[in-house]
Design a protein around this motif. Structure first.
Motif, mmCIF file in Angstrom:
data_model
loop_
_atom_site.group_PDB
_atom_site.id
_atom_site.type_symbol
_atom_site.label_atom_id
_atom_site.label_comp_id
_atom_site.label_asym_id
_atom_site.label_seq_id
_atom_site.Cartn_x
_atom_site.Cartn_y
_atom_site.Cartn_z
ATOM 1 N N PHE A 195 0.833 -1.209 0.000
ATOM 2 C CA PHE A 195 0.000 0.000 0.000
ATOM 3 C C PHE A 195 0.869 1.263 0.000
ATOM 4 C CE2 PHE A 195 -3.833 -2.367 1.802
ATOM 5 C CZ PHE A 195 -4.617 -2.146 0.686
ATOM 6 N N ILE A 196 1.948 1.238 0.774
ATOM 7 C CA ILE A 196 2.842 2.403 0.816
ATOM 8 C C ILE A 196 3.516 2.606 -0.542
ATOM 9 C CG2 ILE A 196 4.996 3.283 1.799
ATOM 10 C CD1 ILE A 196 4.090 2.064 4.496
ATOM 11 N N ALA A 197 3.926 1.501 -1.173
ATOM 12 C CA ALA A 197 4.549 1.602 -2.496
ATOM 13 C C ALA A 197 3.567 2.187 -3.504
ATOM 14 C CB ALA A 197 5.028 0.224 -2.964
ATOM 15 N N ALA A 198 2.327 1.695 -3.481
ATOM 16 C CA ALA A 198 1.301 2.206 -4.396
ATOM 17 C C ALA A 198 1.010 3.674 -4.105
ATOM 18 C CB ALA A 198 0.026 1.381 -4.266
ATOM 19 N N GLN A 199 0.917 4.021 -2.817
ATOM 20 C CA GLN A 199 0.632 5.399 -2.410
ATOM 21 C C GLN A 199 1.694 6.357 -2.945
ATOM 22 O OE1 GLN A 199 0.009 5.859 1.852
ATOM 23 N NE2 GLN A 199 0.995 7.866 1.813
ATOM 24 N N ASN A 200 2.952 5.972 -2.836
ATOM 25 C CA ASN A 200 4.042 6.848 -3.281
ATOM 26 C C ASN A 200 3.985 7.097 -4.790
ATOM 27 O OD1 ASN A 200 5.020 7.071 -0.690
ATOM 28 N ND2 ASN A 200 6.508 5.410 -0.903
ATOM 29 N N ILE A 201 3.694 6.024 -5.552
ATOM 30 C CA ILE A 201 3.657 6.198 -7.014
ATOM 31 C C ILE A 201 2.419 6.966 -7.437
ATOM 32 C CG2 ILE A 201 3.835 5.056 -9.252
ATOM 33 C CD1 ILE A 201 5.064 2.652 -7.834
ATOM 34 N N TYR A 202 1.272 6.667 -6.807
ATOM 35 C CA TYR A 202 0.058 7.422 -7.129
ATOM 36 C C TYR A 202 0.280 8.923 -6.888
ATOM 37 C CZ TYR A 202 -3.090 3.342 -7.614
ATOM 38 O OH TYR A 202 -3.732 2.202 -8.038
ATOM 39 N N ALA A 203 0.948 9.254 -5.780
ATOM 40 C CA ALA A 203 1.234 10.663 -5.480
ATOM 41 C C ALA A 203 2.158 11.259 -6.530
ATOM 42 C CB ALA A 203 1.866 10.779 -4.091
ATOM 43 N N GLN A 204 3.145 10.487 -6.947
ATOM 44 C CA GLN A 204 4.125 10.956 -7.928
ATOM 45 C C GLN A 204 3.477 11.230 -9.287
ATOM 46 O OE1 GLN A 204 7.424 8.240 -8.398
ATOM 47 N NE2 GLN A 204 7.864 9.002 -10.441
ATOM 48 N N ILE A 205 2.540 10.367 -9.708
ATOM 49 C CA ILE A 205 1.939 10.531 -11.035
ATOM 50 C C ILE A 205 0.672 11.376 -11.005
ATOM 51 C CG2 ILE A 205 2.910 8.340 -11.824
ATOM 52 C CD1 ILE A 205 0.211 7.052 -11.555
ATOM 53 N N GLY A 206 0.224 11.778 -9.814
ATOM 54 C CA GLY A 206 -0.916 12.680 -9.714
ATOM 55 C C GLY A 206 -2.267 12.013 -9.809
ATOM 56 N N ASP A 207 -2.338 10.701 -9.532
ATOM 57 C CA ASP A 207 -3.615 9.983 -9.579
ATOM 58 C C ASP A 207 -4.282 10.106 -8.209
ATOM 59 O OD1 ASP A 207 -5.714 8.184 -9.602
ATOM 60 O OD2 ASP A 207 -4.629 6.645 -10.704
ATOM 61 N N GLN A 208 -5.176 11.090 -8.074
ATOM 62 C CA GLN A 208 -5.779 11.385 -6.773
ATOM 63 C C GLN A 208 -6.720 10.279 -6.304
ATOM 64 O OE1 GLN A 208 -4.884 14.346 -4.888
ATOM 65 N NE2 GLN A 208 -3.318 13.955 -6.421
ATOM 66 N N SER A 209 -7.452 9.689 -7.234
ATOM 67 C CA SER A 209 -8.366 8.607 -6.867
ATOM 68 C C SER A 209 -7.585 7.399 -6.359
ATOM 69 C CB SER A 209 -9.219 8.209 -8.075
ATOM 70 O OG SER A 209 -10.070 7.137 -7.754
ATOM 71 N N GLY A 210 -6.542 7.004 -7.094
ATOM 72 C CA GLY A 210 -5.713 5.888 -6.667
ATOM 73 C C GLY A 210 -5.025 6.171 -5.345
ATOM 74 N N LEU A 211 -4.568 7.410 -5.174
ATOM 75 C CA LEU A 211 -3.907 7.796 -3.926
ATOM 76 C C LEU A 211 -4.862 7.662 -2.748
ATOM 77 C CD1 LEU A 211 -1.483 8.953 -2.431
ATOM 78 C CD2 LEU A 211 -2.226 11.250 -3.106
ATOM 79 N N GLY A 212 -6.096 8.136 -2.933
ATOM 80 C CA GLY A 212 -7.099 8.006 -1.869
ATOM 81 C C GLY A 212 -7.342 6.551 -1.500
ATOM 82 N N ASN A 213 -7.436 5.687 -2.519
ATOM 83 C CA ASN A 213 -7.663 4.264 -2.270
ATOM 84 C C ASN A 213 -6.502 3.633 -1.497
ATOM 85 O OD1 ASN A 213 -10.059 4.432 -3.705
ATOM 86 N ND2 ASN A 213 -9.169 3.684 -5.612
ATOM 87 N N ALA A 214 -5.266 3.989 -1.891
ATOM 88 C CA ALA A 214 -4.093 3.412 -1.227
ATOM 89 C C ALA A 214 -3.997 3.881 0.225
ATOM 90 C CB ALA A 214 -2.828 3.779 -1.985
ATOM 91 N N ILE A 215 -4.295 5.158 0.470
ATOM 92 C CA ILE A 215 -4.249 5.687 1.842
ATOM 93 C C ILE A 215 -5.333 5.030 2.695
ATOM 94 C CG2 ILE A 215 -4.624 7.755 3.239
ATOM 95 C CD1 ILE A 215 -3.363 9.371 0.931
ATOM 96 N N LYS A 216 -6.513 4.875 2.113
ATOM 97 C CA LYS A 216 -7.603 4.201 2.838
ATOM 98 C C LYS A 216 -7.224 2.755 3.138
ATOM 99 C CE LYS A 216 -11.750 2.035 3.288
ATOM 100 N NZ LYS A 216 -12.034 0.583 3.212
ATOM 101 N N GLY A 217 -6.576 2.080 2.170
ATOM 102 C CA GLY A 217 -6.134 0.708 2.377
ATOM 103 C C GLY A 217 -5.137 0.588 3.516
ATOM 104 N N LEU A 218 -4.263 1.584 3.632
ATOM 105 C CA LEU A 218 -3.289 1.596 4.723
ATOM 106 C C LEU A 218 -4.015 1.708 6.065
ATOM 107 C CD1 LEU A 218 -0.210 1.473 4.923
ATOM 108 C CD2 LEU A 218 -0.178 3.975 4.910
ATOM 109 N N GLY A 219 -5.061 2.552 6.111
ATOM 110 C CA GLY A 219 -5.867 2.648 7.324
ATOM 111 C C GLY A 219 -6.523 1.325 7.675
#
Length: 359
Positions: A282-306
């Motif tokens: 989840f952290i790996a996905a979160q970092n890449i989503y943030a890097q590429i600007g995918d806000q929906s994917g970033l939200g999903n990865a952060i929620k998954g971490l929770g």
């Protein structure tokens, strides 16, 4: 990528103009085969020549295709910037087909970073132009993209209707790659509705992609199957399918696809109670989503971490990612995401006996 207007030599152009336009056409072939670095080099050359000869159409075409490269690399901010520049040039020179194509590409870039209202507006504008100029392929593509937008926003009935319409148009004009995309969209709707047998049977898309040799499409369907297997509790099959998709994305250099598979594997590990592996993914996905600007994917990865922290009983750590995800979903207007994370927060507060917060 199937919206491109091919260049044909009219015989009355200078060698420099022909050079710029032909370079863009060769770059398009590289893009179609995911040879992105070669495509980018050719497009920069084409852009420089087109600008030096004041060929606005060739400039717009090269800039638009550069946006395609950025989008496939997962750099959605640059994709949006390039495509918007192409849109403005096409509008200025009165090229309706080019304008529609740029609006369509811009809608896709907005969707990929979770800006659904802007995506919908741009896609409808493209669809209206395609209708007016009688471009059935463009009309089918825009209709299918509207299905993607509504599905991403949780409006599944609308998404299904648009996918079905695009499927019928693709079938009518005999466009196999588009037909596969429509089948995949319908499968995604059925998956989200919990109709797994219908979802799996709709993935006839894979057979079409294999037949036409579209490797990225095969990976896309493999990831879709992984989602179905995961939700049915078939975690080994889900992991296997997700890894198959990841391996293809790695081979073709599709950064966005790689990020999605990292997220998918994280979900599988979480469901199998392999929390350390899930947290890492989840952290790996979160970092890449943030890097590429995918806000929906970033939200999903952060929620998954929770979710991982909550499952491990680390409720104090779970609250922050849930709140961050909720605020992100609110910003990008994702009602489905908001509902899921608000419920997770409510459950968290109840487990801590903070009932006022849970309300």
């Amino acid at each position: 990528m199937d919206r491109a207007t091919p260049y044909s030599w009219t015989g009355d152009e200078s060698s420099e103009v022909r050079s710029a336009r032909l370079l863009s056409s060769v770059a398009y072939m590289h893009i179609s085969h995911n040879r992105l670095s070669q495509a980018m080099e050719l497009l920069h050359r084409a852009m420089n020549i087109a600008r030096s000869t004041k060929d606005e159409w060739a400039t717009a075409n090269a800039v638009e295709r550069l946006g395609d490269v950025y989008r496939l690399q997962g750099d959605f901010s640059k994709a949006e910037e390039s495509t918007a520049a192409a849109r403005d040039i096409y509008a200025r020179i009165g090229d309706q087909s080019g304008l529609a194509n740029a609006l369509y590409a811009l809608a896709d870039a907005y969707r990929m970073r979770g800006a659904y209202s802007k995506s919908e507006k741009s896609c409808i504008a493209a669809r209206d132009i395609y209708t007016r100029i009688k471009d059935k392929t463009g009309l089918a593509n825009a209709t299918n993209l509207l299905g993607d937008i509504y599905c991403s926003r949780g409006e599944l009935s609308k998404g299904e209707a648009f996918y079905a319409t695009s499927r019928d148009i693709y079938a009518q004009i005999g466009y196999q790659a588009g037909l596969a995309r429509a089948f995949y969209g319908l499968a995604e709707v059925y998956r989200l509705q919990g109709e797994y047998p219908k979802a799996e049977s709709s993935l006839a898309a894979r057979d079409i992609y294999v037949r036409i040799g579209y490797v990225a499409g095969v990976a896309f369907v493999a990831y879709g199957l992984a989602e179905i297997y995961r939700e049915r509790g078939e975690y080994s099959k889900a992991e296997e399918s997700c890894i198959a998709a990841r391996d293809i994305y790695t081979r073709i250099g599709d950064q966005a696809g790689l990020t999605n598979t990292a997220y998918g594997l994280a979900q599988v590990y979480h469901m199998r109670k392999e929390y350390s592996k899930a947290e890492e993914s989840f952290i790996a996905a979160q970092n890449i989503y943030a890097q590429i600007g995918d806000q929906s994917g970033l939200g999903n990865a952060i929620k998954g971490l929770g979710d991982v922290y909550s499952s491990r009983g680390e409720h104090h750590k779970a609250e922050e990612p849930y709140i961050t995800a909720r605020d992100m979903y609110t910003r990008i207007e994702d009602p489905g995401g908001i509902a899921v994370v608000v419920k997770a927060l409510g459950d968290l507060y109840c487990s801590r006996e903070e009932y006022c917060k849970a309300e």
